[in-house]
Write a protein that holds these residues in place. Structure first.
Motif, PDB file in Angstrom:
ATOM      1  N   THR A   1       0.822  -1.208   0.000  1.00  0.00           N
ATOM      2  CA  THR A   1       0.000   0.000   0.000  1.00  0.00           C
ATOM      3  C   THR A   1       0.856   1.258   0.000  1.00  0.00           C
ATOM      4  N   LEU A   2       0.427   2.216  -0.796  1.00  0.00           N
ATOM      5  CA  LEU A   2       0.975   3.562  -0.745  1.00  0.00           C
ATOM      6  C   LEU A   2      -0.114   4.423  -0.121  1.00  0.00           C
ATOM      7  N   THR A   3       0.239   5.193   0.892  1.00  0.00           N
ATOM      8  CA  THR A   3      -0.747   6.033   1.571  1.00  0.00           C
ATOM      9  C   THR A   3      -0.292   7.475   1.504  1.00  0.00           C
ATOM     10  N   VAL A   4      -1.214   8.345   1.122  1.00  0.00           N
ATOM     11  CA  VAL A   4      -0.945   9.777   1.173  1.00  0.00           C
ATOM     12  C   VAL A   4      -1.944  10.375   2.155  1.00  0.00           C
ATOM     13  N   SER A   5      -1.418  10.987   3.204  1.00  0.00           N
ATOM     14  CA  SER A   5      -2.251  11.629   4.218  1.00  0.00           C
ATOM     15  C   SER A   5      -2.284  13.121   3.921  1.00  0.00           C
ATOM     16  N   LEU A   6      -3.499  13.664   3.862  1.00  0.00           N
ATOM     17  CA  LEU A   6      -3.690  15.070   3.519  1.00  0.00           C
ATOM     18  C   LEU A   6      -4.101  15.859   4.752  1.00  0.00           C
ATOM     19  N   ALA A   7      -3.582  17.071   4.863  1.00  0.00           N
ATOM     20  CA  ALA A   7      -3.975  17.983   5.933  1.00  0.00           C
ATOM     21  C   ALA A   7      -4.060  19.383   5.339  1.00  0.00           C
ATOM     22  N   GLY A   8      -5.030  20.154   5.805  1.00  0.00           N
ATOM     23  CA  GLY A   8      -5.196  21.520   5.323  1.00  0.00           C
ATOM     24  C   GLY A   8      -6.397  21.630   4.398  1.00  0.00           C
ATOM     25  N   GLU A   9      -6.246  22.441   3.356  1.00  0.00           N
ATOM     26  CA  GLU A   9      -7.353  22.721   2.457  1.00  0.00           C
ATOM     27  C   GLU A   9      -7.098  22.153   1.066  1.00  0.00           C
ATOM     28  N   LEU A  10      -8.080  21.428   0.566  1.00  0.00           N
ATOM     29  CA  LEU A  10      -8.028  20.906  -0.797  1.00  0.00           C
ATOM     30  C   LEU A  10      -9.042  21.698  -1.610  1.00  0.00           C
ATOM     31  N   ASP A  11      -8.520  22.681  -2.334  1.00  0.00           N
ATOM     32  CA  ASP A  11      -9.387  23.570  -3.104  1.00  0.00           C
ATOM     33  C   ASP A  11      -8.717  23.901  -4.430  1.00  0.00           C
ATOM     34  N   ILE A  12      -9.304  24.824  -5.156  1.00  0.00           N
ATOM     35  CA  ILE A  12      -8.799  25.153  -6.485  1.00  0.00           C
ATOM     36  C   ILE A  12      -7.333  25.588  -6.461  1.00  0.00           C
ATOM     37  N   ALA A  13      -6.886  26.160  -5.356  1.00  0.00           N
ATOM     38  CA  ALA A  13      -5.498  26.622  -5.252  1.00  0.00           C
ATOM     39  C   ALA A  13      -4.510  25.489  -4.997  1.00  0.00           C
ATOM     40  N   THR A  14      -4.972  24.334  -4.542  1.00  0.00           N
ATOM     41  CA  THR A  14      -4.053  23.254  -4.172  1.00  0.00           C
ATOM     42  C   THR A  14      -4.245  21.976  -4.987  1.00  0.00           C
ATOM     43  N   THR A  15      -5.228  21.954  -5.873  1.00  0.00           N
ATOM     44  CA  THR A  15      -5.538  20.705  -6.578  1.00  0.00           C
ATOM     45  C   THR A  15      -4.420  20.238  -7.505  1.00  0.00           C
ATOM     46  N   GLU A  16      -3.768  21.156  -8.191  1.00  0.00           N
ATOM     47  CA  GLU A  16      -2.723  20.720  -9.128  1.00  0.00           C
ATOM     48  C   GLU A  16      -1.531  20.113  -8.400  1.00  0.00           C
ATOM     49  N   LEU A  17      -1.199  20.653  -7.235  1.00  0.00           N
ATOM     50  CA  LEU A  17      -0.144  20.056  -6.407  1.00  0.00           C
ATOM     51  C   LEU A  17      -0.509  18.611  -6.086  1.00  0.00           C
ATOM     52  N   LEU A  18      -1.727  18.401  -5.637  1.00  0.00           N
ATOM     53  CA  LEU A  18      -2.153  17.055  -5.272  1.00  0.00           C
ATOM     54  C   LEU A  18      -2.211  16.141  -6.481  1.00  0.00           C
ATOM     55  N   ARG A  19      -2.755  16.637  -7.588  1.00  0.00           N
ATOM     56  CA  ARG A  19      -2.852  15.810  -8.801  1.00  0.00           C
ATOM     57  C   ARG A  19      -1.483  15.253  -9.188  1.00  0.00           C
ATOM     58  N   GLY A  20      -0.477  16.104  -9.198  1.00  0.00           N
ATOM     59  CA  GLY A  20       0.864  15.655  -9.569  1.00  0.00           C
ATOM     60  C   GLY A  20       1.372  14.546  -8.669  1.00  0.00           C
ATOM     61  N   HIS A  21       1.211  14.722  -7.373  1.00  0.00           N
ATOM     62  CA  HIS A  21       1.664  13.697  -6.433  1.00  0.00           C
ATOM     63  C   HIS A  21       0.882  12.397  -6.595  1.00  0.00           C
ATOM     64  N   LEU A  22      -0.431  12.503  -6.745  1.00  0.00           N
ATOM     65  CA  LEU A  22      -1.244  11.292  -6.862  1.00  0.00           C
ATOM     66  C   LEU A  22      -0.951  10.533  -8.151  1.00  0.00           C
ATOM     67  N   LEU A  23      -0.722  11.244  -9.244  1.00  0.00           N
ATOM     68  CA  LEU A  23      -0.394  10.555 -10.491  1.00  0.00           C
ATOM     69  C   LEU A  23       0.961   9.862 -10.394  1.00  0.00           C
ATOM     70  N   GLU A  24       1.915  10.488  -9.709  1.00  0.00           N
ATOM     71  CA  GLU A  24       3.205   9.826  -9.471  1.00  0.00           C
ATOM     72  C   GLU A  24       3.027   8.570  -8.622  1.00  0.00           C
ATOM     73  N   LEU A  25       2.187   8.650  -7.604  1.00  0.00           N
ATOM     74  CA  LEU A  25       1.946   7.484  -6.746  1.00  0.00           C
ATOM     75  C   LEU A  25       1.234   6.371  -7.506  1.00  0.00           C
ATOM     76  N   LEU A  26       0.304   6.727  -8.388  1.00  0.00           N
ATOM     77  CA  LEU A  26      -0.351   5.702  -9.208  1.00  0.00           C
ATOM     78  C   LEU A  26       0.664   5.013 -10.110  1.00  0.00           C
ATOM     79  N   GLN A  27       1.570   5.784 -10.676  1.00  0.00           N
ATOM     80  CA  GLN A  27       2.610   5.195 -11.514  1.00  0.00           C
ATOM     81  C   GLN A  27       3.476   4.250 -10.686  1.00  0.00           C
TER      82      GLN A  27
END
Length: 107
Positions: free
Chosen positions: A14-40
């Motif tokens: 398992t790969l786990t990413v724990s999120l804290a703070g705000e997930l909104d329009i200002a932070t989505t691209e940061l998360l998308r990049g990390h999640l796509l790397e983790l999927l790879q």
């Protein structure tokens, strides 16, 4: 505005990413990049199709853009046949997922 913080942990299955703070329009691209790397990484042969868990118990806010990223990453995971689940959704997020019908797809 509160930033989005990510903590990534890895086990053999398992790969786990724990999120804290705000997930909104200002932070989505940061998360998308990390999640796509983790999927790879999860789909890499040495991992034998590890699962991906997105732990959200410490999110203080999520908007439509944040939900959109979760749906987008879920679709990517399905195409790659990588198990993905959302864990630790606080009551307000569970309610939002239920209202939008995403609870059946993301949890």
């Amino acid at each position: 505005m509160r930033a989005l913080h990510l903590i990534i942990s890895r086990t053999s299955a398992t790969l786990t990413v724990s999120l804290a703070g705000e997930l909104d329009i200002a932070t989505t691209e940061l998360l998308r990049g990390h999640l796509l790397e983790l999927l790879q990484e999860a789909g890499h042969p040495h991992r034998r199709q590890a699962g991906l868990v997105i732990e959200v118990s410490r999110l203080s806010f999520i908007d439509a853009a944040g939900l959109g990223i979760l749906v987008s990453v879920q679709n990517q995971a399905l195409r790659r046949r990588i198990p993905l689940r959302i864990a630790g959704a606080p009551p307000s997020m569970r309610r939002l997922l239920r209202i939008t019908g995403l609870d059946a797809h993301l949890t």
